[in-house]
Motif scaffolding. Sequence first.
Motif, short mmCIF file in Angstrom:
data_model
loop_
_atom_site.label_atom_id
_atom_site.label_comp_id
_atom_site.label_asym_id
_atom_site.label_seq_id
_atom_site.Cartn_x
_atom_site.Cartn_y
_atom_site.Cartn_z
N ALA A 146 13.18 -1.71 0.82
CA ALA A 146 12.18 -1.10 1.69
C ALA A 146 12.59 0.32 2.09
N ALA A 147 13.87 0.52 2.39
CA ALA A 147 14.35 1.84 2.76
C ALA A 147 14.23 2.81 1.59
N ARG A 186 3.44 7.68 4.79
CA ARG A 186 4.41 7.24 5.79
C ARG A 186 4.80 5.79 5.53
N THR A 187 6.03 5.43 5.87
CA THR A 187 6.54 4.07 5.68
C THR A 187 7.19 3.58 6.96
N TYR A 191 -5.58 4.33 5.07
CA TYR A 191 -5.34 3.13 4.27
C TYR A 191 -3.98 2.59 4.66
N ILE A 192 -3.89 1.26 4.72
CA ILE A 192 -2.62 0.61 5.05
C ILE A 192 -2.28 -0.37 3.94
N LEU A 193 -1.08 -0.27 3.42
CA LEU A 193 -0.58 -1.20 2.41
C LEU A 193 0.55 -2.00 3.05
N VAL A 194 0.45 -3.32 2.99
CA VAL A 194 1.49 -4.19 3.54
C VAL A 194 2.15 -4.94 2.38
N VAL A 230 2.46 2.68 4.73
CA VAL A 230 3.01 1.55 4.00
C VAL A 230 3.91 0.77 4.95
N ILE A 231 3.63 -0.53 5.08
CA ILE A 231 4.44 -1.41 5.93
C ILE A 231 5.17 -2.38 5.02
N ALA A 232 6.48 -2.29 4.99
CA ALA A 232 7.29 -3.18 4.16
C ALA A 232 7.98 -4.19 5.07
#
Length: 347
Positions: free
Chosen positions: A262-263, A275-276, A199-202, A249-251
């Motif tokens: 984001a950090a 993972r981020t 799964y990818i969350l943006v 997770v892509i911030a």
Amino acid sequence: MQIGTYIRRQPSTLTGLPAAIGADLDSFASLRQKPERIVLLGTGSSMNALLAGAEALEEGTGASVIAKEPEAFLRLPPKASGQRTLVLAASQSGMSITTIEAVRLSVARGFPTLVITGEEGSLITEAGAEVIVMPIGPETVGPKTMGYTATVISVLAVAAKLANKAVDLSGLLAQLEQTAETGLAAAKDLITRFGVPDYILVAGQATHLGTALEASLKIAEISGVPTAAFDTEEALHGHVYGTTDKSLVIAIAQTATEAKVAANLGEALAELGPRTVVLNLSGRPTRFDLNVSWPTAPEQQWLAGCWAPIPLQWYGCELAIARGIDPDKMIYPNLGRRLNVRIRKEA
């Protein structure tokens, strides 16, 4: 992989398009006065592009900006009022059924209406509105990338026109070409490091809410990996609970404050498993940053909505390749027709 040709064509499209449509913008009656209310009208990538330009429109005009899907517009169109209203619609194909109907209704209600499309002679150009036909040529693949960023820069050119400013990216061609190539390398690195996530969350905000929504859409369309996008603040209020230690997770961060948030998200999730990575355009580095070379941005930070999606377009392609899928095709190529969301051209 033909889609890569279109991704690589985006730098020249972005740097040349404002001048190419400048004469049209100067001629439109709908842009001769600053509106007090702007209604954004579109679906899918077109709506995402409009949202990427929403803050620039608000900043440049002081208008209240409202986003409406065409069905919502048809169900409850804006009421006439003393406010000067501009309806700004987008349809890359020019064949989206409800968008065409909503534009016709807007024109019939007497609202100044401007349409952005990539298809000259499409049905939406016959709906009675003023029309920007983006001179970008056809994209002969399923998932559209160049059409999205061209729509974003067109919306920003409209915002600049209303604000009596100019958009000039002509000096950024070499830098944008570097963004495209380093974006591909960053996408390949994500596959090497994390494989195919479950799964990818943006997450992004302001201009980059549109970026996040579009990246999520493209990743899903191209690769079939479950993907969702949220405003960053919304994501922090619970949506990351849906991730696992196989999720990503892509911030997206435009400002130093956003990079700090984001950090902090990355540090919190690192202890739990997900993972981020940070798509960091702020100049304030974090340990989670993707290694992408970004243009030296002009003063208007909202212009970054044009080039921010490029690494994530590549990522969708690399995910597809890792899954044995052709990136040039939609994961379900005929789904749009089956759902009857576009008018089919007669044979």
